[in-house]
Design a protein around this motif. Structure first.
Motif, PDB file in Angstrom:
ATOM      1  N   PHE A  79       1.018  -1.104   0.242  1.00 23.20           N
ATOM      2  CA  PHE A  79      -0.030   0.009  -0.071  1.00 23.20           C
ATOM      3  C   PHE A  79       0.674   1.167  -0.058  1.00 23.20           C
ATOM      4  N   GLY A  80       2.002   1.184  -0.029  1.00 23.83           N
ATOM      5  CA  GLY A  80       2.904   2.483   0.142  1.00 23.83           C
ATOM      6  C   GLY A  80       3.050   2.869   1.500  1.00 23.83           C
ATOM      7  N   GLU A  81       3.994   3.711   1.807  1.00 25.41           N
ATOM      8  CA  GLU A  81       4.487   4.451   3.005  1.00 25.41           C
ATOM      9  C   GLU A  81       3.427   5.521   3.509  1.00 25.41           C
ATOM     10  N   SER A  82       2.444   4.904   4.048  1.00 30.25           N
ATOM     11  CA  SER A  82       1.286   6.096   4.442  1.00 30.25           C
ATOM     12  C   SER A  82       1.071   5.631   5.938  1.00 30.25           C
ATOM     13  N   ILE A  83       0.027   6.549   6.405  1.00 27.12           N
ATOM     14  CA  ILE A  83      -0.475   6.365   7.722  1.00 27.12           C
ATOM     15  C   ILE A  83      -1.335   4.996   7.918  1.00 27.12           C
ATOM     16  N   TYR A  84      -2.183   5.078   6.697  1.00 24.53           N
ATOM     17  CA  TYR A  84      -3.132   4.014   6.752  1.00 24.53           C
ATOM     18  C   TYR A  84      -2.446   2.634   6.492  1.00 24.53           C
ATOM     19  N   ALA A  85      -1.499   2.630   5.528  1.00 22.08           N
ATOM     20  CA  ALA A  85      -0.922   1.154   5.535  1.00 22.08           C
ATOM     21  C   ALA A  85      -0.079   0.830   6.799  1.00 22.08           C
ATOM     22  N   ILE A  86       0.259   1.614   7.434  1.00 24.39           N
ATOM     23  CA  ILE A  86       1.051   0.999   8.750  1.00 24.39           C
ATOM     24  C   ILE A  86       0.240   1.030   9.913  1.00 24.39           C
ATOM     25  N   ARG A  87      -0.940   1.693   9.789  1.00 22.77           N
ATOM     26  CA  ARG A  87      -1.977   1.332  11.209  1.00 22.77           C
ATOM     27  C   ARG A  87      -3.045   0.321  10.623  1.00 22.77           C
ATOM     28  N   LEU A  88      -3.092  -0.071   9.445  1.00 25.21           N
ATOM     29  CA  LEU A  88      -3.838  -1.042   8.989  1.00 25.21           C
ATOM     30  C   LEU A  88      -3.680  -2.168   9.775  1.00 25.21           C
ATOM     31  N   VAL A  89      -2.314  -2.675   9.767  1.00 21.59           N
ATOM     32  CA  VAL A  89      -2.009  -3.916  10.491  1.00 21.59           C
ATOM     33  C   VAL A  89      -2.802  -4.007  12.084  1.00 21.59           C
ATOM     34  N   SER A  90      -2.436  -2.939  12.898  1.00 23.33           N
ATOM     35  CA  SER A  90      -2.946  -2.658  14.011  1.00 23.33           C
ATOM     36  C   SER A  90      -4.503  -3.008  14.083  1.00 23.33           C
ATOM     37  N   ALA A  91      -5.191  -2.420  13.005  1.00 20.34           N
ATOM     38  CA  ALA A  91      -6.567  -2.390  12.858  1.00 20.34           C
ATOM     39  C   ALA A  91      -7.107  -3.843  12.688  1.00 20.34           C
ATOM     40  N   VAL A  92      -6.491  -4.490  11.777  1.00 22.28           N
ATOM     41  CA  VAL A  92      -6.828  -6.013  11.523  1.00 22.28           C
ATOM     42  C   VAL A  92      -6.721  -6.717  12.623  1.00 22.28           C
ATOM     43  N   PHE A  93      -5.621  -6.661  13.417  1.00 19.82           N
ATOM     44  CA  PHE A  93      -5.713  -7.360  14.435  1.00 19.82           C
ATOM     45  C   PHE A  93      -6.417  -6.879  15.715  1.00 19.82           C
ATOM     46  N   ASN A  94      -6.868  -5.695  15.916  1.00 20.11           N
ATOM     47  CA  ASN A  94      -7.931  -5.274  16.872  1.00 20.11           C
ATOM     48  C   ASN A  94      -9.212  -6.070  16.471  1.00 20.11           C
ATOM     49  N   ALA A  95      -9.487  -5.818  15.173  1.00 15.87           N
ATOM     50  CA  ALA A  95     -10.886  -6.521  14.855  1.00 15.87           C
ATOM     51  C   ALA A  95     -10.934  -8.322  15.133  1.00 15.87           C
ATOM     52  N   PHE A  96      -9.590  -8.511  14.925  1.00 16.84           N
ATOM     53  CA  PHE A  96      -9.575 -10.185  15.084  1.00 16.84           C
ATOM     54  C   PHE A  96      -9.457 -10.313  16.445  1.00 16.84           C
ATOM     55  N   THR A  97      -9.205  -9.621  17.459  1.00 17.73           N
ATOM     56  CA  THR A  97      -9.312  -9.742  18.733  1.00 17.73           C
ATOM     57  C   THR A  97     -10.758  -9.669  19.252  1.00 17.73           C
ATOM     58  N   ILE A  98     -11.361  -8.822  18.896  1.00 12.41           N
ATOM     59  CA  ILE A  98     -12.794  -8.754  19.266  1.00 12.41           C
ATOM     60  C   ILE A  98     -13.418  -9.991  19.104  1.00 12.41           C
ATOM     61  N   PHE A  99     -13.430 -10.763  17.643  1.00  9.52           N
ATOM     62  CA  PHE A  99     -13.892 -11.877  17.458  1.00  9.52           C
ATOM     63  C   PHE A  99     -13.273 -13.031  18.136  1.00  9.52           C
ATOM     64  N   LEU A 100     -12.181 -12.797  18.544  1.00 12.80           N
ATOM     65  CA  LEU A 100     -11.561 -13.845  19.553  1.00 12.80           C
ATOM     66  C   LEU A 100     -12.147 -13.648  20.892  1.00 12.80           C
ATOM     67  N   VAL A 101     -12.262 -12.649  21.384  1.00 11.83           N
ATOM     68  CA  VAL A 101     -12.784 -12.636  22.611  1.00 11.83           C
ATOM     69  C   VAL A 101     -14.177 -13.050  22.712  1.00 11.83           C
ATOM     70  N   TYR A 102     -14.983 -12.784  21.815  1.00  9.11           N
ATOM     71  CA  TYR A 102     -16.336 -13.312  21.652  1.00  9.11           C
ATOM     72  C   TYR A 102     -16.345 -14.802  21.497  1.00  9.11           C
ATOM     73  N   ILE A 103     -15.648 -15.102  20.802  1.00  8.66           N
ATOM     74  CA  ILE A 103     -15.570 -16.772  20.677  1.00  8.66           C
ATOM     75  C   ILE A 103     -15.255 -17.504  21.895  1.00  8.66           C
ATOM     76  N   THR A 104     -14.107 -17.100  22.598  1.00 10.15           N
ATOM     77  CA  THR A 104     -13.710 -17.517  23.837  1.00 10.15           C
ATOM     78  C   THR A 104     -14.804 -17.319  24.994  1.00 10.15           C
ATOM     79  N   ALA A 105     -15.264 -16.185  25.206  1.00  9.94           N
ATOM     80  CA  ALA A 105     -16.642 -16.008  26.117  1.00  9.94           C
ATOM     81  C   ALA A 105     -17.416 -17.063  25.962  1.00  9.94           C
ATOM     82  N   LYS A 106     -17.790 -17.215  24.627  1.00 11.17           N
ATOM     83  CA  LYS A 106     -19.167 -17.860  24.231  1.00 11.17           C
ATOM     84  C   LYS A 106     -18.790 -19.453  24.702  1.00 11.17           C
ATOM     85  N   SER A 107     -17.483 -19.737  24.543  1.00 13.76           N
ATOM     86  CA  SER A 107     -17.163 -21.434  24.748  1.00 13.76           C
ATOM     87  C   SER A 107     -16.784 -21.475  26.460  1.00 13.76           C
TER      88      SER A 107
END
Length: 122
Positions: A79-107
């Motif tokens: 994506f090139g060197e931009s703020i969005y490209a660098i912080r996109l990785v953190s945003a994806v991991f954060n969204a994945f963490t929401i799903f992971l906490v939901y699945i863990t609490a449900k189990s």
């Protein structure tokens, strides 16, 4: 009409993504600066190294596991060197963490009748 818990989870993740993208234009702080420099080192030399100062040249960025740095450098590569490209990785991991906490609490509360609601509040 009663909404299913999956819809609420989707709404929570979408709200998170909206808030993340609204706050992405802030300046880098903390480890973000170092991770950016380390990712640039991966792209230029193939290893997570950067020149920290005159007294510590070629400092290795191994105070954290390097997988995150390599993923950031892949994001910069695509994506090139931009703020969005660098912080996109953190945003994806954060969204994945929401799903992971939901699945863990449900189990954890699998015997409870209200496991879906409990998992959403987690």
């Amino acid at each position: 009409m009663k909404l299913k818990p999956g819809y609420f989870l989707l709404i929570i993740v979408l709200l998170h993504i909206i808030f993340v993208f609204l706050s992405m234009n802030q300046v880098f702080h903390g480890d973000e600066v170092a991770f950016l420099e380390c990712a640039k080192g991966v792209l230029s030399d193939g290893r997570p190294v950067f020149d920290h100062s005159l007294f510590r040249p070629n400092q290795q960025c191994l105070w954290h596991p390097p997988t995150y740095i390599y993923i950031i450098s892949a994001s910069i590569l695509f994506f090139g060197e931009s703020i969005y490209a660098i912080r996109l990785v953190s945003a994806v991991f954060n969204a994945f963490t929401i799903f992971l906490v939901y699945i863990t609490a449900k189990s954890i509360f699998y015997n409870n009748k209200r496991k879906e609601k409990i998992a959403l509040f987690a």
